[in-house]
Write an enzyme that holds these catalytic residues in place. Structure first.
Site, PDB file in Angstrom:
ATOM      1  N   VAL A  99      35.439  -9.925 -26.064  1.00 39.00           N
ATOM      2  CA  VAL A  99      35.683 -11.345 -26.319  1.00 39.00           C
ATOM      3  C   VAL A  99      35.067 -11.756 -27.651  1.00 39.00           C
ATOM      4  O   VAL A  99      35.066 -12.930 -28.005  1.00 39.00           O
ATOM      5  CB  VAL A  99      35.178 -12.219 -25.145  1.00 39.00           C
ATOM      6  CG1 VAL A  99      35.990 -11.927 -23.893  1.00 39.00           C
ATOM      7  CG2 VAL A  99      33.688 -12.000 -24.862  1.00 39.00           C
ATOM      8  N   HIS A 115      41.095  -9.997 -22.514  1.00 34.95           N
ATOM      9  CA  HIS A 115      40.109 -10.701 -21.679  1.00 34.95           C
ATOM     10  C   HIS A 115      39.689 -12.036 -22.282  1.00 34.95           C
ATOM     11  O   HIS A 115      38.629 -12.567 -21.929  1.00 34.95           O
ATOM     12  CB  HIS A 115      38.870  -9.810 -21.447  1.00 34.95           C
ATOM     13  CG  HIS A 115      39.135  -8.660 -20.519  1.00 34.95           C
ATOM     14  ND1 HIS A 115      38.276  -7.581 -20.377  1.00 34.95           N
ATOM     15  CD2 HIS A 115      40.163  -8.425 -19.659  1.00 34.95           C
ATOM     16  CE1 HIS A 115      38.783  -6.739 -19.492  1.00 34.95           C
ATOM     17  NE2 HIS A 115      39.925  -7.212 -19.050  1.00 34.95           N
ATOM     18  N   CYS A 123      41.065 -25.904 -20.977  1.00 36.70           N
ATOM     19  CA  CYS A 123      40.859 -27.078 -20.124  1.00 36.70           C
ATOM     20  C   CYS A 123      41.450 -26.786 -18.747  1.00 36.70           C
ATOM     21  O   CYS A 123      42.644 -26.493 -18.628  1.00 36.70           O
ATOM     22  CB  CYS A 123      41.522 -28.307 -20.752  1.00 36.70           C
ATOM     23  SG  CYS A 123      41.409 -29.748 -19.666  1.00 36.70           S
ATOM     24  N   CYS A 126      44.312 -29.675 -17.891  1.00 36.56           N
ATOM     25  CA  CYS A 126      45.675 -29.686 -18.466  1.00 36.56           C
ATOM     26  C   CYS A 126      46.102 -28.325 -19.006  1.00 36.56           C
ATOM     27  O   CYS A 126      47.208 -28.195 -19.505  1.00 36.56           O
ATOM     28  CB  CYS A 126      45.766 -30.749 -19.567  1.00 36.56           C
ATOM     29  SG  CYS A 126      44.909 -30.297 -21.090  1.00 36.56           S
ATOM     30  N   GLY A 182      34.809   3.305 -26.735  1.00 34.95           N
ATOM     31  CA  GLY A 182      33.678   2.542 -26.202  1.00 34.95           C
ATOM     32  C   GLY A 182      33.994   1.704 -24.981  1.00 34.95           C
ATOM     33  O   GLY A 182      33.513   0.581 -24.873  1.00 34.95           O
ATOM     34  N   ALA A 224      30.837   5.235 -31.836  1.00 38.44           N
ATOM     35  CA  ALA A 224      32.059   4.732 -32.469  1.00 38.44           C
ATOM     36  C   ALA A 224      31.890   4.648 -33.985  1.00 38.44           C
ATOM     37  O   ALA A 224      32.795   5.021 -34.741  1.00 38.44           O
ATOM     38  CB  ALA A 224      32.397   3.355 -31.895  1.00 38.44           C
TER      39      ALA A 224
HETATM   40  P1  OAD Z   1      31.083  -1.307 -20.407  1.00 38.36           P
HETATM   41  O1  OAD Z   1      29.749  -1.892 -20.635  1.00 38.36           O
HETATM   42  O2  OAD Z   1      31.540  -1.152 -19.011  1.00 38.36           O
HETATM   43  O3  OAD Z   1      31.174   0.133 -21.108  1.00 38.36           O
HETATM   44  C1  OAD Z   1      30.752   0.339 -22.410  1.00 38.36           C
HETATM   45  C2  OAD Z   1      31.035   1.785 -22.756  1.00 38.36           C
HETATM   46  O4  OAD Z   1      30.681   1.989 -24.131  1.00 38.36           O
HETATM   47  C3  OAD Z   1      30.237   2.802 -21.948  1.00 38.36           C
HETATM   48  O5  OAD Z   1      31.134   3.792 -21.435  1.00 38.36           O
HETATM   49  C4  OAD Z   1      29.286   3.419 -22.966  1.00 38.36           C
HETATM   50  O6  OAD Z   1      29.053   4.802 -22.707  1.00 38.36           O
HETATM   51  C5  OAD Z   1      30.052   3.238 -24.241  1.00 38.36           C
HETATM   52  N1  OAD Z   1      29.223   3.160 -25.463  1.00 38.36           N
HETATM   53  C6  OAD Z   1      27.997   2.631 -25.617  1.00 38.36           C
HETATM   54  N2  OAD Z   1      27.585   2.688 -26.882  1.00 38.36           N
HETATM   55  C7  OAD Z   1      28.588   3.272 -27.579  1.00 38.36           C
HETATM   56  C8  OAD Z   1      28.769   3.589 -28.952  1.00 38.36           C
HETATM   57  N3  OAD Z   1      27.843   3.302 -29.866  1.00 38.36           N
HETATM   58  N4  OAD Z   1      29.919   4.192 -29.315  1.00 38.36           N
HETATM   59  C9  OAD Z   1      30.873   4.483 -28.382  1.00 38.36           C
HETATM   60  N5  OAD Z   1      30.752   4.192 -27.070  1.00 38.36           N
HETATM   61  C10 OAD Z   1      29.632   3.587 -26.670  1.00 38.36           C
HETATM   62  O7  OAD Z   1      32.110  -2.189 -21.269  1.00 38.36           O
HETATM   63  P2  OAD Z   1      33.702  -2.283 -21.132  1.00 38.36           P
HETATM   64  O8  OAD Z   1      34.295  -0.980 -20.740  1.00 38.36           O
HETATM   65  O9  OAD Z   1      34.186  -2.919 -22.380  1.00 38.36           O
HETATM   66  O10 OAD Z   1      35.154  -8.027 -18.798  1.00 38.36           O
HETATM   67  O11 OAD Z   1      33.845  -3.298 -19.951  1.00 38.36           O
HETATM   68  C11 OAD Z   1      35.121  -3.751 -19.572  1.00 38.36           C
HETATM   69  C12 OAD Z   1      35.047  -5.185 -19.109  1.00 38.36           C
HETATM   70  O12 OAD Z   1      34.050  -5.311 -18.109  1.00 38.36           O
HETATM   71  C13 OAD Z   1      34.603  -6.153 -20.178  1.00 38.36           C
HETATM   72  O13 OAD Z   1      35.678  -6.577 -20.992  1.00 38.36           O
HETATM   73  C14 OAD Z   1      34.061  -7.291 -19.380  1.00 38.36           C
HETATM   74  C15 OAD Z   1      33.291  -6.524 -18.342  1.00 38.36           C
HETATM   75  O14 OAD Z   1      33.085  -7.152 -17.142  1.00 38.36           O
HETATM   76  C16 OAD Z   1      35.072  -9.362 -18.708  1.00 38.36           C
HETATM   77  O15 OAD Z   1      34.092  -9.990 -19.025  1.00 38.36           O
HETATM   78  C17 OAD Z   1      36.294  -9.992 -18.159  1.00 38.36           C
END
Ligand code: OAD
Length: 240
Positions: A99, A115, A123, A126, A182, A224
């Site tokens: 986000v 997301h 809002c 509305c 990531g 990354a």
């Molecule tokens: P996570 O926190 O679940 O996963 C982050 C991933 O990044 C993990 O697999 C880490 O191993 C990896 N990671 C950490 N540091 C890194 C680096 N420097 N380079 C590469 N990889 C690295 O986050 P998301 O998978 O994005 O949703 O989570 C998905 C969704 O869950 C989010 O969008 C959010 C959350 O709840 C909402 O808020 C709706």
């Protein structure tokens, strides 16, 4: 699948990004030790019911995220994707679960925020969407219908439908390269996008393996900011 020796210039590349790509910009991930969901209960923060019950707590959480984003900058991984997009204009699609706005601030043009975005507010009275102020609260006024107390962050919470799914599935069905960067691949539907790209060579970049790793052709283990610029160099050399 064997790695293609070249990619024709008209073919699409899709990049799926998660919190790990922004970690080296100083933003917290969710599920790692010390991540946001280790400190906060998802049910208190990231559901429509939480917003109904405790709006101030929810707004405070996202106000903090907005404040942290204001101090963060795109890192080498965000910048490398923009470098690739410059040479394959219109053929790079970034689907982000994040986000934050770090892809856009790196200069990327085609970014799908499945997301939602900290920059936007919604809002509940509305359904208007508009630019979020740095601090949102129950005193915030909808600029369209003038409701007070109905303005929420435009974030997709658990139990809600992610945005732009038709566009995403369309992009996946056409792409010849799919790269997940990531993301823990623990949240659906994003976790299963790798299985929705039938023609793509699939690469995962992460510091650790994930439940989706078996579905990728290649798992590149590392950060990354180190691996995405290297992958982009490699792609540019075979895409001439
Ligand atoms: P996570 O926190 O679940 O996963 C982050 C991933 O990044 C993990 O697999 C880490 O191993 C990896 N990671 C950490 N540091 C890194 C680096 N420097 N380079 C590469 N990889 C690295 O986050 P998301 O998978 O994005 O949703 O989570 C998905 C969704 O869950 C989010 O969008 C959010 C959350 O709840 C909402 O808020 C709706």
């Amino acid at each position: 699948m064997k790695k293609p020796e070249s990619f024709p210039s008209h073919t699409y590349f899709v990049f799926l990004t998660g919190a790990g790509i922004s970690k080296e910009s100083g933003l917290d991930t969710f599920r790692e030790n010390g991540g946001l969901w280790a400190e906060h209960n998802i049910n208190d923060i990231a559901t429509p019911e939480a917003f109904e019950k405790k709006p101030d707590l929810v707004q405070k959480f996202y106000n903090m995220r907005r404040a942290e984003l204001a101090k963060a900058f795109p890192n080498d991984a965000h910048k490398a994707l923009e470098r690739l997009e410059k040479t394959r204009e219109g053929k790079i699609i970034i689907i982000t679960q994040n986000v934050d706005n770090l892809h856009e601030r790196a200069g990327s043009k085609k970014v799908i925020h499945m997301h939602g975005s900290l920059e936007k507010a919604l809002c509940t009275a509305c359904r208007a969407r508009f630019q979020a102020t740095p601090i949102l609260g129950q005193q915030s006024v909808c600029p369209e219908c003038k409701s007070v107390g109905a303005v929420r962050p435009d974030i997709v919470w658990f139990g809600e439908m992610p945005y732009h799914l038709n566009d995403i599935l369309d992009a996946l069905s056409h792409c010849l390269l799919f790269v997940a960067i990531g993301t823990s691949s623990r949240v659906h539907p994003a976790a299963s996008f790798v299985q929705k790209a039938p023609y793509a060579y699939k690469i995962e970049i992460n510091v650790e393996k994930t439940p989706a790793t078996p579905f990728f052709d290649e798992h590149l283990c590392g950060t990354a900011s180190d691996l995405v610029p290297k992958l982009v160099d490699d792609l540019l050399s075979i895409c001439k």
